[in-house]
Design an enzyme around this catalytic site. Structure first.
Site, mmCIF file in Angstrom:
data_model
loop_
_atom_site.group_PDB
_atom_site.id
_atom_site.type_symbol
_atom_site.label_atom_id
_atom_site.label_comp_id
_atom_site.label_asym_id
_atom_site.label_seq_id
_atom_site.Cartn_x
_atom_site.Cartn_y
_atom_site.Cartn_z
ATOM 1 N N THR A 1 -4.744 -19.654 3.996
ATOM 2 C CA THR A 1 -4.949 -19.566 2.543
ATOM 3 C C THR A 1 -4.489 -18.200 2.037
ATOM 4 O O THR A 1 -4.799 -17.167 2.639
ATOM 5 C CB THR A 1 -6.444 -19.787 2.212
ATOM 6 O OG1 THR A 1 -6.827 -21.039 2.777
ATOM 7 C CG2 THR A 1 -6.697 -19.789 0.724
ATOM 8 N N CYS B 1 0.051 6.610 11.952
ATOM 9 C CA CYS B 1 -0.348 5.618 12.951
ATOM 10 C C CYS B 1 -0.553 6.280 14.304
ATOM 11 O O CYS B 1 -1.206 5.728 15.163
ATOM 12 C CB CYS B 1 0.729 4.541 13.080
ATOM 13 S SG CYS B 1 1.600 4.181 11.573
ATOM 14 N N HIS C 1 0.795 -1.230 0.000
ATOM 15 C CA HIS C 1 0.000 0.000 0.000
ATOM 16 C C HIS C 1 0.826 1.277 0.000
ATOM 17 O O HIS C 1 0.288 2.368 -0.159
ATOM 18 C CB HIS C 1 -1.040 -0.007 1.132
ATOM 19 C CG HIS C 1 -0.523 0.265 2.514
ATOM 20 N ND1 HIS C 1 -0.574 1.516 3.069
ATOM 21 C CD2 HIS C 1 0.004 -0.547 3.443
ATOM 22 C CE1 HIS C 1 -0.093 1.449 4.312
ATOM 23 N NE2 HIS C 1 0.264 0.206 4.556
#
Ligand SMILES: Cc1ncc(COP(=O)(O)O)c(C=O)c1O
Length: 379
Positions: free
Chosen positions: A234, A322, A198
């Site tokens: 997965t 953050c 990102h």
């Protein structure tokens, strides 16, 4: 139209990435672990992306481990090397991202010894200080290659030389550098290297660890044979495909992006310096990401200026994204010797490939008035 100057927080997803991800969701929905044709199609997409990531960072595809982002990659390294009964000593810096700092604090509570080498007022490490922090029982040197708040770069090749002379692996958190500068794990001497999609126009929740050290790191997530037993669960096929396409685009466009964003960043700084009194640039102007500008506006409450800019359509950041919502001064700027007031008065502008000169001009037209207003209100 809004002006987004916060590309170190995250980046817009490129249309090519969206297209590739949508196609993967539509057509590659098989489970990559399945042996039938549907599974094989998904597996092929994952392996193609592995090659694209490897090509961007100078690694071999076998060395790439897909993760949910750089936070997971960093945790995988730190927990993998340092947790457990043989926990010893790690050397790091005072300017790490929380995704390195917080796991290290937890490991410290579990008995791991952590040496944090301080940086100078320019945000750079003194290699001598790193050398003297390394010990016989040091298991890892972990360093942020490009700082997320200031963009300051460390001399990775020198750090690798010091670490390797003592057979210590070097981990680089290269999250901010990848896609902005050439990042070649071999040339940098990185044994382990973290990155995330990102920050380079890919999707959130998709990242990777380069493991050249073959340290047989234990899986952070247990529960399946995926990623050659190095990460259970997965695979996020569409996210991995998006990461791969973002890496391929970055590789093809790296030089153009560098030229474009550094010209805009320099124009922004020249304009701020010329038009706004009592400003100072944080961190080295020489060893820095091409897109990043951290500026202290003396006597300004950074969060108030940030809000004023936002209301006028400009997105920037005060300290790390953050940490937004908290008005704690940036630990990175404090570690560079800034006072809490100086740190609070600092804003980060981070330019991206989609910005243009007209946007920079518009920000430069707004800033002097806004800064004067915020200074007056605070006086
Ligand atoms: C230097 C650095 N390391 C790690 C991270 C965490 O990356 P992610 O959001 O993929 O977990 C970031 C992003 O904020 C960062 O800037």
């Amino acid at each position: 139209m809004r002006i987004y100057l916060d590309h170190n927080a995250t980046t817009p997803v490129r249309p090519e990435v969206v297209e590739a991800m949508a196609a993967a969701l539509r057509e590659r929905w098989g489970n990559p672990s399945s042996t039938h044709a549907e599974g094989a199609a998904a597996r092929a997409a994952v392996e193609r992306a592995r090659e694209q990531v490897a090509e961007l960072v100078g690694a071999s595809p076998r060395e790439i481990l897909f993760t949910s982002g750089a936070t997971e990659a960093n945790n995988t390294v730190l927990r993998g090397v340092l947790a457990g009964p043989r926990a010893r000593h790690v050397v790091t810096t005072t300017v790490e991202h929380p995704s390195v700092d917080e796991p290290l604090r937890a490991l410290e509570a579990e008995g791991v010894a952590v040496s944090r080498v301080p940086v100078g007022s320019d945000g750079r490490l003194d290699p001598e200080a790193v050398a003297s922090a390394l010990r016989d029982d040091t298991a890892l040197l972990s360093v942020i290659l490009a700082n997320n708040e200031t963009g300051v770069l460390q001399d990775a090749a020198k750090l690798a030389e010091l670490a390797h002379a003592r057979a210590i692996p070097l981990h680089l958190d290269a999250t901010q550098a990848i896609g902005k500068l050439p990042v070649d794990a071999v040339a940098l001497g990185a044994d382990l290297l973290s990155g995330t999609a990102h920050k380079l126009n890919g999707p959130k929740g998709s990242g990777f660890l380069v493991d050249r050290a073959r340290l047989a790191l234990p899986a952070l997530l247990q529960g399946g044979p995926q990623e050659r037993r190095r990460r259970g669960g997965t695979e996020n096929v569409a996210g991995i495909v998006g990461l791969g396409v973002a890496c391929a685009l970055a590789r093809a466009e790296l030089e153009d992006r560098h030229r474009h964003v550094s010209a805009l960043r320099d124009a922004l700084w020249d304009g701020i310096r010329a038009r706004v009194p009592r400003v100072r640039r944080n961190g080295s102007a020489e060893h820095v990401l091409p897109n990043t500008l951290s500026v202290e506006f003396e006597g300004v409450a950074g969060e108030v200026l940030l809000e004023a800019l936002d209301l006028d359509g400009v997105a920037v950041s005060a300290g790390a994204a953050c940490h937004s919502g908290s008005i704690e001064p940036s630990p990175v700027l404090l570690a560079m010797g800034r006072t809490p007031e100086q740190a609070r008065g600092s804003l980060r502008f981070s330019v991206g490939p989609s910005n243009d000169a007209a946007e920079v001009e518009r920000v430069l037209a707004l800033l002097p008035g806004l800064v004067a207003r915020v200074r007056e209100a605070g006086a």
